[in-house]
Design a protein around this motif. Structure first.
Motif, short mmCIF file in Angstrom:
data_model
loop_
_atom_site.label_atom_id
_atom_site.label_comp_id
_atom_site.label_asym_id
_atom_site.label_seq_id
_atom_site.Cartn_x
_atom_site.Cartn_y
_atom_site.Cartn_z
N ASP A 51 0.81 -1.17 0.01
CA ASP A 51 -0.12 0.03 -0.07
C ASP A 51 0.85 1.36 -0.24
O ASP A 51 2.10 1.19 -0.09
CB ASP A 51 -1.04 -0.13 1.22
N GLU B 103 -0.62 -2.18 -6.16
CA GLU B 103 -0.89 -1.50 -4.95
C GLU B 103 -2.05 -2.35 -4.24
O GLU B 103 -2.99 -2.63 -4.83
CB GLU B 103 -1.68 -0.06 -5.34
N THR C 85 -5.00 -3.00 -1.84
CA THR C 85 -6.13 -2.30 -1.13
C THR C 85 -7.15 -3.47 -0.44
O THR C 85 -6.69 -4.48 -0.88
CB THR C 85 -7.09 -1.82 -2.08
#
Length: 280
Positions: free
Chosen positions: A60, A87, A89
């Motif tokens: 993250d 990324e 999430t």
């Protein structure tokens, strides 16, 4: 209108995540030492471009990749378009470019809108959608040197996204990428020049360096096209750091002389025009 010196880091990405972060940091430092105001890294600069590895390498915004770029941006006083990383999430993994300002803060992020799902028989098959989620918006960032629009690789093939960013004031379009040895020779230069020409702005494509031993071989050839559609910088396939002064006045000059954007007729381009015609 201010000029800006852009730094391009065509980086060889390996399987060593922390080695990649260290190499990226070194290249950003080199670009800054050459006077760059804004430095761009390639797509997936900390992770091999392999759908099977994205989840394993994901992090993250508080992870080591973004953290290292934030510290570096503040230390060097430069903006960094941190290529992209997987990324992490709560919803899943995105292919995301973090834009870091010269105080080390995240000033924006672009989640790749168009996932790279292709099948060219005998050449290449790749499906990002097997492991990534798609973003849902255009990304335009204010900098002291002008407004910057950011897309990622396959996003460049969709002219609507670039036009959205330009209509929001973007003067430089930046696409961290990793075109391959099939699509790169055929389309990379054509697309970069086309998006610059379409929108009468600078278009910057920053690729991974080519590694013939990798599971996915990037094309390299990072490139900048000017508002007239001309190539003003092109790398070869190898690793390297390059800088270029962008003459921002050339944007206004081109738009005055050839007023494409002013001559647009958006009322004709509306998606429901065919329906209106049928009703009449």
């Amino acid at each position: 209108m201010f000029d800006i010196k852009i730094g391009i880091c065509q980086m060889l990405v390996t399987e060593d995540k922390y080695g990649n972060i260290e190499r990226a940091s070194s290249m950003v430092r080199e670009a800054a030492s050459m006077g760059a105001d804004l430095v761009v890294l390639p797509e997936m600069f900390t992770c091999p471009y392999d759908t099977m590895r994205f989840a394993r390498y994901a992090e993250d915004e508080n992870g080591p990749s973004v953290g290292a770029m934030g510290v570096l941006a503040e230390e060097l006083g430069v903006y960094i378009v941190a290529g992209s990383i997987p990324e992490k999430t709560p919803r899943g993994v995105y292919n995301t470019s973090f834009i870091i300002d010269d105080a080390g803060n995240i000033s924006g992020r672009h989640r790749k809108v168009h996932l790279f799902d292709i099948d060219v028989p005998g050449e290449i098959t790749f499906r990002e959608s097997e492991s990534l989620l798609a973003g849902d918006g255009a990304t335009v960032i204010d900098t002291p040197h002008g407004r910057v629009g950011v897309g990622i690789c396959y996003d460049i093939r969709f002219p609507e996204l670039s036009r959205m960013m330009v209509l929001e004031g973007a003067e430089i379009l930046i696409f961290p990428g990793a075109f391959n040895m099939t699509t790169g020779p055929a389309h990379w230069e054509l697309l970069i020049r086309s998006r610059a020409l379409d929108n009468q702005c600078y278009c910057v494509g920053v690729s991974q360096a080519s590694n013939p031993d990798a599971c996915y071989v990037a094309y390299g050839h990072s490139m900048v096209a000017d508002p007239w559609g001309g190539v003003v910088l092109e790398a070869d396939e190898g690793e390297g750091v390059f800088t270029l002064d962008l003459e921002m006045e050339l944007i206004d000059k081109t738009r005055r002389e050839l007023p494409i954007l002013r001559n647009r007729r958006p009322e004709i381009y509306r998606g429901d025009s065919a329906e209106r015609e049928n009703e009449s």
